[in-house]
Scaffold this motif. Structure first.
Motif, PDB file in Angstrom:
ATOM      1  N   ARG A   1      96.956  79.275   8.490  1.00 32.84           N
ATOM      2  CA  ARG A   1      98.073  79.110   9.426  1.00 32.84           C
ATOM      3  C   ARG A   1      99.325  78.706   8.654  1.00 32.84           C
ATOM      4  N   ALA A   2     100.402  79.470   8.860  1.00 35.18           N
ATOM      5  CA  ALA A   2     101.662  79.213   8.168  1.00 35.18           C
ATOM      6  C   ALA A   2     102.813  79.708   9.036  1.00 35.18           C
ATOM      7  N   LEU A   3     104.016  79.269   8.715  1.00 30.72           N
ATOM      8  CA  LEU A   3     105.187  79.757   9.432  1.00 30.72           C
ATOM      9  C   LEU A   3     105.406  81.227   9.103  1.00 30.72           C
ATOM     10  N   ARG A   4     105.704  82.018  10.134  1.00 30.22           N
ATOM     11  CA  ARG A   4     105.870  83.457   9.973  1.00 30.22           C
ATOM     12  C   ARG A   4     107.086  83.770   9.100  1.00 30.22           C
ATOM     13  N   ASN A   5     106.871  84.560   8.046  1.00 26.97           N
ATOM     14  CA  ASN A   5     107.974  85.005   7.171  1.00 26.97           C
ATOM     15  C   ASN A   5     107.526  86.249   6.417  1.00 26.97           C
ATOM     16  N   ALA A   6     108.316  86.685   5.432  1.00 25.68           N
ATOM     17  CA  ALA A   6     107.955  87.879   4.663  1.00 25.68           C
ATOM     18  C   ALA A   6     106.652  87.671   3.893  1.00 25.68           C
ATOM     19  N   GLY A   7     106.369  86.426   3.514  1.00 26.44           N
ATOM     20  CA  GLY A   7     105.128  86.121   2.797  1.00 26.44           C
ATOM     21  C   GLY A   7     103.890  86.426   3.631  1.00 26.44           C
ATOM     22  N   THR A   8     104.015  86.289   4.953  1.00 26.94           N
ATOM     23  CA  THR A   8     102.904  86.609   5.852  1.00 26.94           C
ATOM     24  C   THR A   8     102.554  88.089   5.734  1.00 26.94           C
ATOM     25  N   GLU A   9     103.587  88.926   5.695  1.00 26.07           N
ATOM     26  CA  GLU A   9     103.376  90.370   5.562  1.00 26.07           C
ATOM     27  C   GLU A   9     102.817  90.711   4.174  1.00 26.07           C
TER      28      GLU A   9
ATOM     29  N   SER B   1     109.135  75.757  15.561  1.00 26.19           N
ATOM     30  CA  SER B   1     108.422  75.294  16.760  1.00 26.19           C
ATOM     31  C   SER B   1     106.938  75.637  16.601  1.00 26.19           C
ATOM     32  N   ALA B   2     106.129  75.145  17.503  1.00 23.58           N
ATOM     33  CA  ALA B   2     104.685  75.341  17.420  1.00 23.58           C
ATOM     34  C   ALA B   2     104.315  76.822  17.318  1.00 23.58           C
ATOM     35  N   ARG B   3     105.006  77.665  18.072  1.00 22.14           N
ATOM     36  CA  ARG B   3     104.634  79.091  18.106  1.00 22.14           C
ATOM     37  C   ARG B   3     104.996  79.834  16.822  1.00 22.14           C
ATOM     38  N   ASP B   4     105.805  79.189  15.950  1.00 25.12           N
ATOM     39  CA  ASP B   4     106.142  79.819  14.670  1.00 25.12           C
ATOM     40  C   ASP B   4     105.015  79.701  13.646  1.00 25.12           C
ATOM     41  N   ALA B   5     104.083  78.779  13.884  1.00 22.93           N
ATOM     42  CA  ALA B   5     102.963  78.579  12.956  1.00 22.93           C
ATOM     43  C   ALA B   5     101.816  79.494  13.377  1.00 22.93           C
ATOM     44  N   VAL B   6     101.671  80.624  12.694  1.00 25.97           N
ATOM     45  CA  VAL B   6     100.718  81.655  13.105  1.00 25.97           C
ATOM     46  C   VAL B   6      99.585  81.800  12.086  1.00 25.97           C
ATOM     47  N   ALA B   7      98.451  82.266  12.559  1.00 28.03           N
ATOM     48  CA  ALA B   7      97.290  82.465  11.684  1.00 28.03           C
ATOM     49  C   ALA B   7      97.331  83.856  11.062  1.00 28.03           C
ATOM     50  N   SER B   8      96.922  83.951   9.799  1.00 27.56           N
ATOM     51  CA  SER B   8      96.876  85.242   9.116  1.00 27.56           C
ATOM     52  C   SER B   8      95.782  86.118   9.721  1.00 27.56           C
ATOM     53  N   VAL B   9      95.935  87.429   9.537  1.00 29.48           N
ATOM     54  CA  VAL B   9      94.994  88.395  10.106  1.00 29.48           C
ATOM     55  C   VAL B   9      94.110  88.966   8.998  1.00 29.48           C
ATOM     56  N   GLN B  10      92.814  89.082   9.288  1.00 24.17           N
ATOM     57  CA  GLN B  10      91.879  89.677   8.333  1.00 24.17           C
ATOM     58  C   GLN B  10      91.837  91.183   8.582  1.00 24.17           C
TER      59      GLN B  10
ATOM     60  N   SER C   1     104.584  80.917   0.867  1.00 18.64           N
ATOM     61  CA  SER C   1     103.770  80.588   2.044  1.00 18.64           C
ATOM     62  C   SER C   1     104.150  79.208   2.575  1.00 18.64           C
ATOM     63  N   LEU C   2     104.578  79.174   3.840  1.00 17.60           N
ATOM     64  CA  LEU C   2     104.972  77.922   4.491  1.00 17.60           C
ATOM     65  C   LEU C   2     103.814  77.426   5.352  1.00 17.60           C
ATOM     66  N   MET C   3     102.743  76.968   4.697  1.00 18.37           N
ATOM     67  CA  MET C   3     101.568  76.518   5.450  1.00 18.37           C
ATOM     68  C   MET C   3     101.937  75.330   6.326  1.00 18.37           C
ATOM     69  N   ALA C   4     101.684  75.478   7.625  1.00 15.75           N
ATOM     70  CA  ALA C   4     102.033  74.428   8.587  1.00 15.75           C
ATOM     71  C   ALA C   4     101.120  74.519   9.796  1.00 15.75           C
ATOM     72  N   GLY C   5     100.819  73.368  10.376  1.00 10.99           N
ATOM     73  CA  GLY C   5     100.037  73.332  11.601  1.00 10.99           C
ATOM     74  C   GLY C   5     100.938  73.496  12.817  1.00 10.99           C
ATOM     75  N   GLN C   6     100.326  73.634  13.979  1.00  8.25           N
ATOM     76  CA  GLN C   6     101.102  73.833  15.203  1.00  8.25           C
ATOM     77  C   GLN C   6     101.856  72.571  15.626  1.00  8.25           C
ATOM     78  N   SER C   7     101.554  71.444  14.988  1.00  8.60           N
ATOM     79  CA  SER C   7     102.303  70.214  15.258  1.00  8.60           C
ATOM     80  C   SER C   7     103.662  70.225  14.565  1.00  8.60           C
ATOM     81  N   VAL C   8     104.016  71.319  13.886  1.00 11.69           N
ATOM     82  CA  VAL C   8     105.263  71.402  13.120  1.00 11.69           C
ATOM     83  C   VAL C   8     106.496  71.158  13.994  1.00 11.69           C
ATOM     84  N   GLY C   9     106.397  71.483  15.281  1.00  9.90           N
ATOM     85  CA  GLY C   9     107.522  71.248  16.183  1.00  9.90           C
ATOM     86  C   GLY C   9     107.843  69.774  16.355  1.00  9.90           C
ATOM     87  N   MET C  10     106.897  68.911  15.995  1.00  6.97           N
ATOM     88  CA  MET C  10     107.111  67.463  16.082  1.00  6.97           C
ATOM     89  C   MET C  10     107.645  66.884  14.777  1.00  6.97           C
TER      90      MET C  10
END
Length: 342
Positions: free
Chosen positions: A250-258, A230-239, A306-315
């Motif tokens: 911006r990518a889908l949250r997973n272990a790769g994000t960490e 869903s849209a909220r699963d596509a999160v931006a990385s933190v600096q 890395s599952l790079m995706a925009g917030q439109s991923v829910g569509m």
């Protein structure tokens, strides 16, 4: 007739790109290769090869392979920080690529002239650049850029800090009369396309909607992750370190994000120890993303990659041909214009 209205609103962008429909497919590393690019152009849209970290030889082969699959226009996306940028520009010129998209910051000295230089009696390529702010849009226009993409933070991959709707309101009234401006970021349906066209956009760019097209070579597990998200699963990385010039992704949250957070700490420590300079630090970060993206797209590692995706991923709910996606978007846009005309 509303379809005529839609065609009229898209005419400037379509003429600039040399295609039927002013919809660009955003350049997605490992995804925007010969199959998706040619399918996009064959369907009347505009495909763009994602050069990313390719060597000149690899880009040479990719352009040739794409030309073997389509006789329609397509573009090539080059990253400004690529150490062989000018050699890549030469490869594009060799193949008479009509449009070059420069991403990743201001064009380095001499690159605009190199891209637009006429070759053997033929006109040079048209240059499209990303403008994340009005001041930069004006500067790029003065520099001789032929068109702009304004991409909001809702997009997948590398993003800026401002929402698409705000950028559109800020930039389109000032710039749309000067040169074609394409809007990107968070666009998943035709109603949004119609709205931006009415605001003065020459066309739009979508990436996430096309990442899971039938013609996309992305791994089935990668596509399945998109369908579930869903849209909220596509999160931006933190600096984590202000010294590191890390553009949020911006990518889908997973272990790769960490894992990316850990990678930033590793590179920051190398900076502290004087092992690398700032330029090398930035390249290490970029190479990390390229590798992590390949893990997910090609290998199907949807946890570590890395599952790079925009917030439109829910569509994005199913795999379908590029032509069907474009047709649906155009039908939705035409219907929206018709409703507004009543």
């Amino acid at each position: 007739m509303t379809t005529a209205k839609l065609a009229s609103l898209m005419a400037r962008g379509a003429e600039f790109l040399g295609c039927d429909t002013a919809i660009l497919c955003g350049a997605m590393s490992w995804v925007s290769e010969r199959h998706l690019v040619s399918a996009m152009s064959n369907a009347g849209g505009f495909g763009v090869i994602a050069c990313g970290a390719m060597t000149p030889a690899l880009l040479d082969a990719e352009i040739a392979a794409t030309k073997a699959l389509t006789d329609r226009p397509f573009g090539v996306n080059l990253i400004t920080m690529h150490p062989q940028l000018f050699e890549l520009i030469e490869i594009c010129a060799k193949h008479d690529v009509g449009h070059v998209v420069l991403a990743g910051g201001l064009p380095p000295k001499g690159s605009i002239e190199a891209i637009k230089a006429p070759r053997e009696g033929k006109a040079g390529a048209k240059l499209i650049c990303f403008a994340p702010a009005l001041a930069l849009a004006k500067k790029l226009a003065r520099s001789g850029v032929d068109a702009l993409v304004i991409e909001g933070m809702e997009a997948g991959g590398h993003i800026g800090p401002v929402a698409t709707s705000v950028l559109a309101q800020e930039i389109l009234p000032e710039m749309a009369q000067l040169l074609p401006v394409f809007v990107a970021g968070g666009i998943g349906r035709g109603e949004a396309i119609a709205a931006y066209l009415e605001m003065g956009a020459a066309g739009v760019q979508l990436g996430t909607r096309f990442a899971c097209a039938s013609e996309s070579i992305a791994h089935p597990a990668f596509k399945k992750a998109f369908f579930r998200a869903s849209a909220r699963d596509a999160v931006a990385s933190v600096q984590i370190d202000p010294r590191l010039p890390v553009i949020p992704v911006r990518a889908l949250r997973n272990a790769g994000t960490e894992a990316f957070t850990a990678k930033q700490r590793e590179v920051a420590n190398l900076l502290d120890g004087g092992v690398v300079d700032m330029g090398e630090a930035q390249l290490q970060i970029e190479h990390y993303w390229a590798g992590a993206l390949r893990k997910a797209v090609i290998d199907g590692d949807v946890e570590g990659g890395s599952l790079m995706a925009g917030q439109s991923v829910g569509m994005v709910t199913k795999e379908e041909p590029v032509a069907a996606i474009i047709a649906e978007l155009m039908e939705q846009a035409a219907a929206a214009l018709e409703r507004r005309a009543v």
